[in-house]
Every structure is written in structure tokens, then in C-alpha cells.
Design an enzyme around this catalytic site. Structure first.
Site, PDB file in Angstrom:
ATOM      1  N   SER A  15       0.823  -1.222   0.000  1.00 53.51           N
ATOM      2  CA  SER A  15       0.000   0.000   0.000  1.00 53.51           C
ATOM      3  C   SER A  15       0.851   1.263   0.000  1.00 53.51           C
ATOM      4  CB  SER A  15      -0.918   0.020   1.221  1.00 53.51           C
ATOM      5  OG  SER A  15      -1.571   1.282   1.277  1.00 53.51           O
ATOM      6  N   ARG A  16       0.453   2.221  -0.837  1.00 57.34           N
ATOM      7  CA  ARG A  16       1.165   3.498  -0.889  1.00 57.34           C
ATOM      8  C   ARG A  16       0.380   4.587  -0.168  1.00 57.34           C
ATOM      9  NH1 ARG A  16       4.051   4.426  -6.531  1.00 57.34           N
ATOM     10  NH2 ARG A  16       4.819   6.174  -5.291  1.00 57.34           N
ATOM     11  N   SER A  17      -0.711   4.210   0.492  1.00 61.15           N
ATOM     12  CA  SER A  17      -1.545   5.213   1.165  1.00 61.15           C
ATOM     13  C   SER A  17      -0.787   6.006   2.231  1.00 61.15           C
ATOM     14  CB  SER A  17      -2.786   4.555   1.767  1.00 61.15           C
ATOM     15  OG  SER A  17      -3.628   4.116   0.721  1.00 61.15           O
ATOM     16  N   LYS A  66     -13.227  -4.675   1.542  1.00 59.70           N
ATOM     17  CA  LYS A  66     -14.136  -3.568   1.214  1.00 59.70           C
ATOM     18  C   LYS A  66     -15.621  -3.953   1.350  1.00 59.70           C
ATOM     19  CE  LYS A  66     -10.932  -1.237  -1.904  1.00 59.70           C
ATOM     20  NZ  LYS A  66     -10.732  -0.594  -3.205  1.00 59.70           N
ATOM     21  N   ASP A 102     -13.209   5.459  -4.449  1.00 60.88           N
ATOM     22  CA  ASP A 102     -12.457   4.922  -5.595  1.00 60.88           C
ATOM     23  C   ASP A 102     -12.950   5.496  -6.922  1.00 60.88           C
ATOM     24  OD1 ASP A 102     -10.708   3.248  -4.170  1.00 60.88           O
ATOM     25  OD2 ASP A 102     -12.203   1.651  -4.069  1.00 60.88           O
ATOM     26  N   ALA A 154     -23.178 -12.400 -18.883  1.00 59.08           N
ATOM     27  CA  ALA A 154     -24.243 -12.363 -17.862  1.00 59.08           C
ATOM     28  C   ALA A 154     -23.886 -11.429 -16.708  1.00 59.08           C
ATOM     29  CB  ALA A 154     -24.500 -13.776 -17.334  1.00 59.08           C
ATOM     30  N   TYR A 216      -2.065  -0.305 -11.961  1.00 58.27           N
ATOM     31  CA  TYR A 216      -0.868   0.470 -12.265  1.00 58.27           C
ATOM     32  C   TYR A 216       0.379  -0.266 -11.823  1.00 58.27           C
ATOM     33  CZ  TYR A 216       1.248   2.501  -8.107  1.00 58.27           C
ATOM     34  OH  TYR A 216       1.973   2.672  -6.977  1.00 58.27           O
ATOM     35  N   GLY A 236      -3.310   3.670 -13.610  1.00 58.84           N
ATOM     36  CA  GLY A 236      -4.060   3.942 -12.394  1.00 58.84           C
ATOM     37  C   GLY A 236      -3.422   4.709 -11.250  1.00 58.84           C
TER      38      GLY A 236
END
Ligand code: ATR
Length: 262
Positions: A15-17, A66, A102, A154, A216, A236
Site C-alpha cells: 500500500s502506498r496510502s 471492502k 475509488d 451475464a 498500475y 491507475g
């Protein structure tokens, strides 16, 4: 004491958060610390309860939690309800709130590229959670028509049936990846094909003016084909920064300028 934030997922190392939120904090003067939390697959709820009971201000949620976050929130934003997934949590008067930034992150990334969205025809390839999360924000940004092309037709049809009422002003259409055709202002790859290294084959007859890859940092046959056509492309990272900016704004009331962090 500085405000405490965290991103929870499994895995979480990638994670780059934290670096993004620390960069926003440095720019805006907000005093915060932002950490990564690895939760066991059966330990999501216990982990977030512990975080908020220790005075945490807000959390981002990533794969695979999520949907669990969505199910656990007491108050949800409209866009989180439509996405059926939550990536941003905070507590208000002891009540857990959830939003999903997002899709808006993608819209902001596209705007930062100065690509038009108003009155556009958009093709989205893929019909999973990533696609579900971007339809409503793209509609709000003025898309006129959104075609969802999927390997399993579908699933695209189900998404259209689920979402058409939420975006009455947009013409939603489902098609099979095998019969991919038409002319589009923007084409978005929302499949997980690039993540797994699979090739996506775009037919020669398909016309598009711009191409956005939601993944990304991976090699992408989708982007290679778009580049070979000479159209503008992007991957991204802008969306990642965009969703982080939207979360930062929810928590801190200040919106950093996306273009400064690309
Ligand atoms: P996410 O939540 O990231 O959207 P997902 O729900 O697993 O992930 O959905 C993955 C999407 O990528 C699906 O639309 C899937 O197509 P199917 O519904 O037919 O499975 C699509 N996808 C994954 N690998 C693909 C490939 N090699 N070619 C085409 N589509 C692919």
C-alpha cells in the site's frame, strides 16, 4: 496529539496510502500519522473496533475487506451503497460511517489529465467490483452512455440491471468481450487481466480516443495496444492519488490538488 489514520488490508505491504497521506499532510499542514494494518482474514471487524476505540480518526480499507466494511457500517454514502463496497471509514458520535472514494478518484484523475467526461460515450471492460464502483461517479461527471464489455456477458448484464435505476440519465449497455465494437471517447480497463498478466485483445475495428488502465505498475497489453494506436493513455496511479485525496477531504475538510502529486 496528531490525528491517527490507517489502511487495513491483507496483504498490506504494497500500500502506498501512508506516503500519499503524509505528503498531503505536509502540503496542507494537517498534523497526522498514517500507518498500515495487516488484519487476519477473519479479523477485520475486531481490528477496526480496536483502532477506533483507541482514538483512531479514520481508516482506508483495501482488498479483501471492502465488502465487509460495507456490511459493517451503520451509515453509508450514496456512492458506497451503489458500489456495495467501502474504502473510507470514520466514526461520528460513536457511529461508524462509510464512503467509497475509488470511483471519484478515477473521475478526478481523468479531470487532471484534462480529458473530457461531459457528454461522452465510455467503454468499460470488466464487470467486477472495480466497474461497479466507477459507474455512478462517471454518470455524475456527465457521461452520456456507458457500455460494459465483459468476458462473461451475464455479469455485465447483471450490473446494468442493478445500476440503471441509479443512473437514469445515462444509457447503460452490456456486451460480450467477443463482440466488442463501436466508437468511444474513453475506454477504461477495469478487468483484473493486467494484475494476472493476461492479455486482452482489442479488435482492430474498435475505435477509441483515450485509454485508461485502472491497474498500475504492471505490464498491460491493454495499454500497449492503445499506445500502438497513438491515442493518449494513462494508468491507475492518478486514480490511487485521487481516491486518497477524496478520503483526506472527508476526514480533514481540505482537498489537496491532485496535479501536485502525480
Ligand atoms: P474487481 O473487484 O477487481 O473488479 P473481480 O470482481 O474479480 O475483480 O472482476 C474481475 C473482472 O476482470 C471480471 O470482469 C473478469 O471477467 P469475468 O467476469 O468474465 O470473470 C475480468 N477478467 C479477469 N481476467 C480476465 C481476462 N484474462 N480476460 C478478460 N477479462 C478478465
Amino acid at each position: 496529539m496528531s490525528k491517527q489514520f490507517s489502511v487495513i488490508g491483507n496483504p498490506i505491504e504494497q500500500s502506498r496510502s501512508p506516503e500519499l497521506h503524509h505528503a498531503f499532510a505536509a502540503k496542507t499542514g494537517v498534523d497526522l500519522s498514517y500507518t498500515k494494518r495487516l488484519a487476519p482474514l477473519d479479523g477485520f471487524v475486531a481490528n477496526i473496533q480496536e483502532f477506533f476505540s483507541n482514538g483512531g480518526s479514520g481508516m482506508n480499507v483495501t482488498v479483501p475487506f471492502k465488502e465487509q466494511a460495507f456490511a459493517h457500517c451503520q451509515v453509508l454514502s450514496e456512492r458506497a451503497k451503489i458500489a456495495k463496497a467501502v474504502n473510507t471509514l470514520w466514526m461520528e458520535n460513536g457511529v461508524l460511517h462509510g464512503d467509497n472514494t475509488d470511483g471519484q478518484g478515477l473521475v478526478e484523475a481523468i479531470r487532471a489529465l484534462d480529458w473530457p467526461l461531459e457528454n461522452t460515450d465510455i467503454l468499460i471492460i470488466g464487470a467486477g467490483g472495480a466497474t461497479r464502483g466507477v459507474i455512478y461517479p462517471l454518470a455524475q461527471a456527465g457521461a452520456k452512455k456507458i457500455v460494459i464489455a465483459n468476458r462473461t456477458l451475464a455479469r455485465a448484464e447483471q450490473l446494468v440491471a442493478d445500476l440503471q435505476n441509479a443512473v437514469p440519465q445515462v444509457e447503460l449497455q452490456a456486451i460480450s468481450l467477443d463482440t466488442l465494437a463501436g466508437e468511444f471517447d474513453l475506454m477504461i480497463n477495469a478487468t483484473s487481466a493486467s494484475l494476472s498478466g493476461d492479455a486482452l485483445v482489442l479488435p482492430e475495428t474498435l475505435q477509441f480516443k483515450r485509454a485508461y488502465e485502472m491497474a498500475y505498475g504492471k505490464s498491460s497489453s491493454f495499454l500497449d495496444q492503445a499506445k500502438a494506436r497513438g491515442v493518449p493513455t494513462s494508468e491507475g496511479f492518478g486514480m490511487l492519488v485521487g481516491q486518497a485525496i477524496e478520503s483526506f477531504y472527508i476526514w480533514n475538510g481540505i482537498k489537496p490538488d491532485l496535479k501536485e502529486f502525480l
